[in-house]
Design an enzyme around this catalytic site. Structure first.
Site, PDB file in Angstrom:
ATOM      1  N   ASP A  84       0.846  -1.358   0.209  1.00 11.68           N
ATOM      2  CA  ASP A  84      -0.107   0.230   0.230  1.00 11.68           C
ATOM      3  C   ASP A  84       1.138   0.880  -0.001  1.00 11.68           C
ATOM      4  O   ASP A  84       1.211   1.518   0.538  1.00 11.68           O
ATOM      5  CB  ASP A  84      -1.109  -0.240   1.364  1.00 11.68           C
ATOM      6  CG  ASP A  84      -1.697   0.872   1.240  1.00 11.68           C
ATOM      7  OD1 ASP A  84      -1.341   1.719   0.679  1.00 11.68           O
ATOM      8  OD2 ASP A  84      -3.087   1.225   2.120  1.00 11.68           O
TER       9      ASP A  84
ATOM     10  N   ASN B  58       3.110   2.469 -10.288  1.00 13.82           N
ATOM     11  CA  ASN B  58       1.698   2.689 -10.887  1.00 13.82           C
ATOM     12  C   ASN B  58      -0.059   2.807 -10.212  1.00 13.82           C
ATOM     13  O   ASN B  58      -0.426   3.813 -10.860  1.00 13.82           O
ATOM     14  CB  ASN B  58       1.501   1.359 -12.085  1.00 13.82           C
ATOM     15  CG  ASN B  58       0.285   1.305 -12.365  1.00 13.82           C
ATOM     16  OD1 ASN B  58      -0.350   1.750 -13.682  1.00 13.82           O
ATOM     17  ND2 ASN B  58      -0.936   0.917 -12.209  1.00 13.82           N
TER      18      ASN B  58
ATOM     19  N   TYR C  95      -7.016  14.755  -8.936  1.00 11.59           N
ATOM     20  CA  TYR C  95      -5.971  14.678  -9.622  1.00 11.59           C
ATOM     21  C   TYR C  95      -5.334  14.803 -10.885  1.00 11.59           C
ATOM     22  O   TYR C  95      -3.655  15.051 -10.667  1.00 11.59           O
ATOM     23  CB  TYR C  95      -7.100  13.166 -10.440  1.00 11.59           C
ATOM     24  CG  TYR C  95      -6.469  12.409 -11.266  1.00 11.59           C
ATOM     25  CD1 TYR C  95      -6.098  11.162 -10.698  1.00 11.59           C
ATOM     26  CD2 TYR C  95      -6.418  12.085 -12.529  1.00 11.59           C
ATOM     27  CE1 TYR C  95      -5.295  10.202 -12.049  1.00 11.59           C
ATOM     28  CE2 TYR C  95      -5.784  10.989 -13.591  1.00 11.59           C
ATOM     29  CZ  TYR C  95      -5.114  10.057 -13.488  1.00 11.59           C
ATOM     30  OH  TYR C  95      -5.036   9.516 -13.958  1.00 11.59           O
TER      31      TYR C  95
ATOM     32  N   LYS D  90      -0.564  14.859 -10.938  1.00 12.19           N
ATOM     33  CA  LYS D  90      -0.371  13.948 -12.369  1.00 12.19           C
ATOM     34  C   LYS D  90       1.052  15.081 -12.464  1.00 12.19           C
ATOM     35  O   LYS D  90       2.091  15.113 -12.526  1.00 12.19           O
ATOM     36  CB  LYS D  90      -1.177  13.627 -12.869  1.00 12.19           C
ATOM     37  CG  LYS D  90      -2.386  13.065 -12.869  1.00 12.19           C
ATOM     38  CD  LYS D  90      -1.286  10.952 -12.297  1.00 12.19           C
ATOM     39  CE  LYS D  90      -1.771   9.747 -12.549  1.00 12.19           C
ATOM     40  NZ  LYS D  90      -1.146   8.820 -11.820  1.00 12.19           N
TER      41      LYS D  90
ATOM     42  N   THR E 253     -10.661   1.146 -17.639  1.00 10.51           N
ATOM     43  CA  THR E 253      -9.922   0.752 -16.183  1.00 10.51           C
ATOM     44  C   THR E 253     -11.266   1.155 -15.086  1.00 10.51           C
ATOM     45  O   THR E 253     -11.877   1.832 -15.486  1.00 10.51           O
ATOM     46  CB  THR E 253      -8.754   0.685 -15.867  1.00 10.51           C
ATOM     47  OG1 THR E 253      -9.094   2.755 -15.350  1.00 10.51           O
ATOM     48  CG2 THR E 253      -7.054   0.936 -16.901  1.00 10.51           C
TER      49      THR E 253
HETATM   50  P1  NAP Z   1      -7.408   1.152 -12.331  1.00 10.95           P
HETATM   51  O1  NAP Z   1      -7.614  -0.031 -13.058  1.00 10.95           O
HETATM   52  O2  NAP Z   1      -8.385   1.911 -10.898  1.00 10.95           O
HETATM   53  O3  NAP Z   1      -6.100   0.865 -10.855  1.00 10.95           O
HETATM   54  C1  NAP Z   1      -5.548   1.083 -10.437  1.00 10.95           C
HETATM   55  C2  NAP Z   1      -4.090   0.831  -9.426  1.00 10.95           C
HETATM   56  O4  NAP Z   1      -4.244   1.515  -7.812  1.00 10.95           O
HETATM   57  C3  NAP Z   1      -4.933  -0.490  -8.804  1.00 10.95           C
HETATM   58  O5  NAP Z   1      -4.507  -1.781  -8.508  1.00 10.95           O
HETATM   59  C4  NAP Z   1      -5.024   0.106  -7.076  1.00 10.95           C
HETATM   60  O6  NAP Z   1      -5.305  -1.147  -6.336  1.00 10.95           O
HETATM   61  C5  NAP Z   1      -4.500   0.416  -7.685  1.00 10.95           C
HETATM   62  N1  NAP Z   1      -4.062   1.174  -5.611  1.00 10.95           N
HETATM   63  C6  NAP Z   1      -4.555   2.161  -5.472  1.00 10.95           C
HETATM   64  N2  NAP Z   1      -4.464   3.302  -4.095  1.00 10.95           N
HETATM   65  C7  NAP Z   1      -3.191   2.303  -4.053  1.00 10.95           C
HETATM   66  C8  NAP Z   1      -2.674   2.642  -2.844  1.00 10.95           C
HETATM   67  N3  NAP Z   1      -2.355   3.696  -1.537  1.00 10.95           N
HETATM   68  N4  NAP Z   1      -1.570   1.734  -2.753  1.00 10.95           N
HETATM   69  C9  NAP Z   1      -1.614   0.577  -4.159  1.00 10.95           C
HETATM   70  N5  NAP Z   1      -2.213   0.285  -5.468  1.00 10.95           N
HETATM   71  C10 NAP Z   1      -2.673   1.395  -4.759  1.00 10.95           C
HETATM   72  O7  NAP Z   1      -6.728   2.168 -13.089  1.00 10.95           O
HETATM   73  P2  NAP Z   1      -5.165   2.637 -13.701  1.00 10.95           P
HETATM   74  O8  NAP Z   1      -6.315   3.053 -14.548  1.00 10.95           O
HETATM   75  O9  NAP Z   1      -5.666   1.318 -14.073  1.00 10.95           O
HETATM   76  O10 NAP Z   1      -4.737   3.161 -14.238  1.00 10.95           O
HETATM   77  C11 NAP Z   1      -3.053   3.245 -13.667  1.00 10.95           C
HETATM   78  C12 NAP Z   1      -2.352   4.480 -13.578  1.00 10.95           C
HETATM   79  O11 NAP Z   1      -2.324   5.209 -15.338  1.00 10.95           O
HETATM   80  C13 NAP Z   1      -2.164   4.969 -12.411  1.00 10.95           C
HETATM   81  O12 NAP Z   1      -1.418   6.020 -12.530  1.00 10.95           O
HETATM   82  C14 NAP Z   1      -3.290   6.551 -13.101  1.00 10.95           C
HETATM   83  O13 NAP Z   1      -3.152   7.796 -13.015  1.00 10.95           O
HETATM   84  C15 NAP Z   1      -2.888   6.185 -14.676  1.00 10.95           C
HETATM   85  N6  NAP Z   1      -3.731   6.757 -16.274  1.00 10.95           N
HETATM   86  C16 NAP Z   1      -4.733   6.250 -16.311  1.00 10.95           C
HETATM   87  C17 NAP Z   1      -5.668   6.401 -17.274  1.00 10.95           C
HETATM   88  C18 NAP Z   1      -6.903   5.886 -17.564  1.00 10.95           C
HETATM   89  O14 NAP Z   1      -7.937   6.476 -18.365  1.00 10.95           O
HETATM   90  N7  NAP Z   1      -7.146   4.982 -17.305  1.00 10.95           N
HETATM   91  C19 NAP Z   1      -5.571   7.548 -18.165  1.00 10.95           C
HETATM   92  C20 NAP Z   1      -4.028   8.501 -17.613  1.00 10.95           C
HETATM   93  C21 NAP Z   1      -3.317   8.085 -16.018  1.00 10.95           C
HETATM   94  P3  NAP Z   1      -7.154  -1.403  -5.662  1.00 10.95           P
HETATM   95  O15 NAP Z   1      -7.294  -2.574  -7.213  1.00 10.95           O
HETATM   96  O16 NAP Z   1      -6.588  -1.650  -4.186  1.00 10.95           O
HETATM   97  O17 NAP Z   1      -7.849  -0.418  -5.785  1.00 10.95           O
END
Ligand code: NAP
Length: 252
Positions: free
Chosen positions: A58, A85, A174, A178, A209
Site C-alpha cells: 500500500d 503505477n 487528480y 499528475k 479501467t
Molecule cells: P485502476 O484500474 O483503478 O488501477 C489502479 C491501481 O492502483 C489498482 O490496482 C489499485 O488497487 C491501485 N492503488 C490505488 N491506491 C493504492 C495504494 N494506496 N497502494 C497501492 N495500490 C493502490 O486504474 P488504471 O487506469 O489502471 O491506472 C493505472 C495508472 O494509469 C494510474 O497511475 C493512473 O493515474 C494512470 N492513468 C490512467 C488513465 C486511464 O484512462 N485509465 C489515464 C491516464 C493515466 P485496488 O485494486 O486495491 O484499488
C-alpha cells in the site's frame, strides 16, 4: 538470491498495472505484482505467469512499503525496474457522476482539501515514499529503470492552451497530482543523472479501467505500452522525459 532481473509494478492487481506486469514477464523478469490486498495480488500474479509473485504494498502505508523493500532485499538483493503505477482519481465522486460534474465540485475555489490530500497521498507522496524505499535496491541493479505512470491531463503546457480538449477538467485533485508527479519525475531524473538509472514518465492515454468506470477508449494493452517501453530502455535511452505511445514526447 537470484540474478534474474526483478521488476516491481505498484497497483498491479488490475487495470494498466496488471497489463504492464503481464508485458514485462516475457522479457525475463521476476515480476512483483504490487497490490494493497495480498489476496487480489495473488490472483493477479497467477494471471501474469509462473515468474510473477504478489507483493503486499500500500503506497500510502510506510510500514507496508518498508516491509516490501525488506522482502525484496532479502530474497533478491536488487530491483531492476520500478513502475510507479498505483493511483486513484478521487475519493468522493458519487456513482453516476460524470468527470465534468466532479470537476465542477473540485475547482480551486470549492474543492475539499481532504479530497486533494487523499489523492495526492497516493499519486504523489506514495510515489516518493516508494522511490525512497526502493532506491538502495535499484542502485544494486546494473541498469535500473524507473517509470512513473502519469497522465497527459497533468501537462501544464497542454492545459495552458485554450484549444486543449481536457482543459475544462484541469483541477487541483487528480490532474494537478499528475503535474506534481511530473515535477517529481524530473527531480528524480536530475538526482540520478550521473548514475545509469533512468527515470521517465509515461502517459497511458484514456484507457478503459476501473479508474474511469471503464469509460476509456484505449485498451489496457495500449495503455500499458509506453510504460513497458520505458521500463525496457537500453543504455542509450533517454531520462527525464514524458511521453505517450502514439503521440511521442509530451510537453511537461
Ligand atoms: P485502476 O484500474 O483503478 O488501477 C489502479 C491501481 O492502483 C489498482 O490496482 C489499485 O488497487 C491501485 N492503488 C490505488 N491506491 C493504492 C495504494 N494506496 N497502494 C497501492 N495500490 C493502490 O486504474 P488504471 O487506469 O489502471 O491506472 C493505472 C495508472 O494509469 C494510474 O497511475 C493512473 O493515474 C494512470 N492513468 C490512467 C488513465 C486511464 O484512462 N485509465 C489515464 C491516464 C493515466 P485496488 O485494486 O486495491 O484499488
Amino acid at each position: 538470491m537470484q540474478d534474474k532481473p526483478v521488476a516491481l509494478v505498484t497497483g498491479a492487481n488490475q487495470g494498466i498495472g496488471l497489463q504492464i506486469a503481464k508485458d514485462l514477464a516475457p522479457h525475463g523478469f521476476t515480476v512483483l505484482v504490487g497490490s494493497r490486498s495480498l489476496e487480489r495480488g495473488e490472483a493477479a500474479a497467477k494471471e501474469v505467469g509462473p515468474d510473477a509473485r504478489a507483493l503486499q504494498l500500500d503506497v500510502t502505508d510506510q510500514a507496508s512499503i518498508a516491509a516490501a523493500a525488506e522482502l525484496i532485499r532479502k530474497e533478491f538483493g536488487h530491483l531492476d525496474v520500478l513502475v510507479n503505477n498505483a493511483a486513484i482519481s478521487n475519493t468522493s465522486k458519487l456513482p453516476g457522476m460524470s468527470i465534468v460534474e466532479y470537476a465542477k465540485l473540485t475547482r480551486p475555489s470549492n474543492v475539499s482539501l481532504d479530497e486533494v490530500r487523499a489523492v495526492w497521498e497516493t499519486n504523489v507522496f506514495g510515489v516518493l515514499a516508494v522511490y525512497q524505499a526502493m532506491l538502495p535496491l535499484l542502485r544494486e541493479a546494473p541498469t535500473a529503470r524507473i517509470v512513473n505512470v502519469s497522465s497527459g491531463v497533468g501537462s501544464l503546457t497542454m492545459n495552458s492552451d485554450p484549444a486543449y480538449a481536457h482543459r475544462s477538467v484541469f483541477g487541483p485533485v487528480y490532474p494537478a497530482s499528475k503535474t506534481a508527479l511530473n515535477a517529481i519525475t524530473l527531480a528524480m531524473a536530475i538526482e540520478l543523472e550521473s548514475t545509469g538509472i533512468k527515470v521517465n514518465a509515461a502517459s497511458p492515454g484514456f484507457t478503459k479501467t476501473n479508474l474511469n468506470n471503464y469509460a476509456g477508449t484505449e485498451t489496457v494493452e495500449e495503455g500499458a505500452r509506453e510504460a513497458v517501453r520505458l521500463a525496457l530502455l537500453g543504455p542509450d535511452g533517454p531520462t527525464g522525459t514524458f511521453s505517450h505511445a502514439k503521440l511521442g514526447p509530451l510537453p511537461w
